[in-house]
Design a protein around this motif. Structure first.
Motif, PDB file in Angstrom:
ATOM      1  N   GLY A 359      11.056  34.812 162.190  1.00  0.00           N
ATOM      2  CA  GLY A 359      11.194  35.995 161.098  1.00  0.00           C
ATOM      3  C   GLY A 359      10.663  37.294 161.789  1.00  0.00           C
ATOM      4  O   GLY A 359      10.555  37.226 163.074  1.00  0.00           O
ATOM      5  N   SER A 360      10.292  38.272 160.859  1.00  0.00           N
ATOM      6  CA  SER A 360      10.001  39.527 161.421  1.00  0.00           C
ATOM      7  C   SER A 360       8.644  39.937 161.034  1.00  0.00           C
ATOM      8  O   SER A 360       8.464  39.858 159.772  1.00  0.00           O
ATOM      9  CB  SER A 360      10.826  40.675 161.334  1.00  0.00           C
ATOM     10  OG  SER A 360      12.346  40.136 162.068  1.00  0.00           O
ATOM     11  N   VAL A 361       7.808  41.038 161.496  1.00  0.00           N
ATOM     12  CA  VAL A 361       6.672  41.562 160.845  1.00  0.00           C
ATOM     13  C   VAL A 361       6.960  42.978 161.364  1.00  0.00           C
ATOM     14  O   VAL A 361       7.422  43.312 162.429  1.00  0.00           O
ATOM     15  CB  VAL A 361       5.518  40.982 161.530  1.00  0.00           C
ATOM     16  CG1 VAL A 361       4.909  39.788 161.089  1.00  0.00           C
ATOM     17  CG2 VAL A 361       5.526  40.819 163.052  1.00  0.00           C
ATOM     18  N   ALA A 362       6.791  44.045 160.579  1.00  0.00           N
ATOM     19  CA  ALA A 362       7.111  45.286 160.665  1.00  0.00           C
ATOM     20  C   ALA A 362       5.841  46.447 160.083  1.00  0.00           C
ATOM     21  O   ALA A 362       5.418  45.847 158.983  1.00  0.00           O
ATOM     22  CB  ALA A 362       8.326  46.017 160.167  1.00  0.00           C
ATOM     23  N   SER A 363       5.319  47.225 160.680  1.00  0.00           N
ATOM     24  CA  SER A 363       4.098  48.120 160.552  1.00  0.00           C
ATOM     25  C   SER A 363       4.856  49.082 159.853  1.00  0.00           C
ATOM     26  O   SER A 363       5.958  49.590 160.518  1.00  0.00           O
ATOM     27  CB  SER A 363       3.463  48.446 161.662  1.00  0.00           C
ATOM     28  OG  SER A 363       2.722  49.789 161.371  1.00  0.00           O
ATOM     29  N   LEU A 364       4.407  49.644 158.704  1.00  0.00           N
ATOM     30  CA  LEU A 364       5.174  50.724 158.073  1.00  0.00           C
ATOM     31  C   LEU A 364       3.752  51.864 158.068  1.00  0.00           C
ATOM     32  O   LEU A 364       3.856  52.811 157.143  1.00  0.00           O
ATOM     33  CB  LEU A 364       5.427  50.674 156.660  1.00  0.00           C
ATOM     34  CG  LEU A 364       6.221  49.487 156.384  1.00  0.00           C
ATOM     35  CD1 LEU A 364       6.607  49.135 154.912  1.00  0.00           C
ATOM     36  CD2 LEU A 364       7.664  50.011 157.175  1.00  0.00           C
TER      37      LEU A 364
END
Ligand SMILES: Cc1cc2nc3c(=O)[nH]c(=O)nc-3n(C[C@H](O)[C@H](O)[C@H](O)COP(=O)(O)OP(=O)(O)OC[C@H]3O[C@@H](n4cnc5c(N)ncnc54)[C@H](O)[C@@H]3O)c2cc1C
Length: 437
Positions: A359-364
């Motif tokens: 999966g993916s993790v993204a910082s906003l």
């Protein structure tokens, strides 16, 4: 027995991890591991948005090759050609004439470059977001635009300076956009002349969604969050031209901007054109699941590839699917490949690479994020925390992990640094001026 030479082309996610493992598993009597890269460091690309936003020192988002690869021979240069029929690579060192390097095994890992389109003005005005140089330039440039906007009395100059356009809504583009906006908004507290509503942050995405790596609802959540921050999100829209900074979009809108960041995908390194390796229709080196290069059903002995430049079958999906260009695959493929090279050198059979994309993790931005890992969906602070802990655990070397945690802690206690060091981009200007008199 003479030691075999294993030539590693590119010391990024694949090259660094493969070289590290090979040099640990093989004795110097068995093999010499030689690593060629024009940069003196590996860049941990998932940290580029945080380095750009000033949460991490740029030096800590990269890993020095000579410090990490002490048991390898490191050559500072670019491989310009590989003739695998002669098992010879041509290297252009950073200084001096080219040299030919013979090898027994080659690890082809030069990664990818920005995939651009022939859009008028893009070459002159656009910038990518793949290297530490680009990330730091962008940071200084964005902060400099705040100074320009604060200093001018011309509303058009101010508007143009404060318009930031990002093209491409994958994780690199979304993270870069969200982190930079967060940093600029933070910096505005020191600019009484400017209000957050003076800034215009535009995302241009050709498809109808962002973050294709996660489910649609998570992409929609991300768009909502960005809209709440007053960003201008244009889905189903293409950049048509940006000549002289005049941005023209396919929805008919047109405006001026001093900042155009291109994050609309990657393509395999063009260096591969100067090799005799088989390629697929997307110009990637064709590989078996063992990471051996393959031409049809013919294994190319002594040639290995992985990462962004390679078409590696994804065994967790139906036939015809290939691993996505991601650090997650690159690092794991590197380890499997190194083990397979060791196996082949010792007369054993190589093993297939198989990893289900987690999966993916993204910082906003600070304390904001979106994550989907092993089907579990997270948003806001927990997703952001997961992004940080995951990447902290992944960046190579204990030394880098400690430095990154110290950077985060300092930024938490002392607030992040928001000074522009634009002088870095033309350091001789002042001396040249002084010495002219
Ligand atoms: C901003 C950004 C954020 C990202 N975030 C994530 C994320 O959160 N999660 C994730 O899984 N992935 C992420 N990625 C993708 C991930 O970083 C790449 O998929 C990964 O780096 C690919 O590894 P690689 O070894 O193939 O290429 P790279 O890591 O790019 O390494 C290629 C190396 O080859 C060298 N090289 C190039 N040409 C030559 C030559 N001619 N001779 C010798 N050396 C050469 C380069 O200098 C470089 O060191 C992100 C990418 C970007 C740009």
């Amino acid at each position: 027995m003479n030691p075999k030479r294993i030539l590693v082309v590119g010391a990024g996610h694949v090259g660094l991890y493969a070289a590290l493992r090979l040099s640990k598993k093989l004795s110097s009597r068995e093999a010499e591991v030689m690593v060629v890269d024009p940069q003196p460091h590996m860049t941990y690309q998932p940290f580029l948005p945080e380095a750009s936003a000033g949460n991490i020192s740029p030096r800590h988002a990269v890993v020095p090759l000579r410090r990490e690869l002490r048991r390898c021979t490191v050559v500072a240069g670019a491989v310009t050609r590989i003739d695998h029929s002669r098992k010879t690579a041509t290297v252009q060192p950073i200084v001096g004439p080219t040299r030919e390097i013979p090898y027994d095994h080659v690890v082809v890992a030069p990664g990818s470059v920005s995939r651009t389109l022939p859009i008028p003005g893009l070459h002159e005005h656009g910038i990518g977001f793949k290297t530490i140089g680009e990330a730091i330039y962008l940071r200084n440039h964005v902060l400099e635009q705040l100074d320009v906007a604060a200093a001018t009395t011309d509303p058009q100059v101010r508007r143009q300076a404060l318009t930031f356009v990002f093209v491409g809504g994958g994780y690199a583009g979304i993270e870069a956009l969200a982190e930079m906006e967060d940093m600029a908004r933070d910096a505005l507290r020191y600019y009484p002349e400017l209000k957050p509503s003076d800034m215009r942050w535009v995302l241009v995405e050709a498809t109808q969604r962002v973050l294709p790596e996660v489910d649609r609802d998570m992409g929609a959540y991300t768009v909502q969050q960005l809209l709440k921050r007053d960003m201008d999100i244009r889905l189903d829209t293409r950049l048509e031209s940006c000549v002289d900074g005049v941005v023209k979009l396919s929805d008919g809108d047109s405006f001026t901007a001093n900042t155009i960041v291109w994050t609309a995908g990657v393509k395999p390194s063009p260096m591969l054109d100067a090799t005799d390796f088989p390629r697929d229709d997307r110009r990637r080196v064709t590989c078996l699941p063992t990471l051996q290069v393959v031409d049809g059903d013919q294994v190319i002995e002594g040639a290995w590839s992985a990462g962004d430049c390679a078409a590696v079958p994804d065994l967790t999906k139906p036939p015809g699917n290939y691993c996505s260009p991601s650090a997650q695959h690159a690092v794991r493929q590197a380890q499997r490949m190194a083990d397979n090279i060791v196996a082949v050198l010792r007369g054993r059979e190589p093993v297939d690479y198989k990893h289900k994309h987690a999966g993916s993790v993204a910082s906003l931005g600070l304390h904001k994020g979106v994550a989907q890992v092993y089907g579990i969906k997270m948003t806001g602070w927990p997703a952001w925390f997961m992004h940080r802990t995951y990447h902290m655990s992944r960046i190579p070397s204990f030394n880098r992990k400690v430095r990154v945690v110290v950077d985060w802690t300092l930024a938490f206690v002392l607030k992040r640094e928001v000074v522009a060091l634009g002088q870095l981009h033309d350091p001789r200007e002042e001396f040249a001026e002084a010495s002219r008199k």
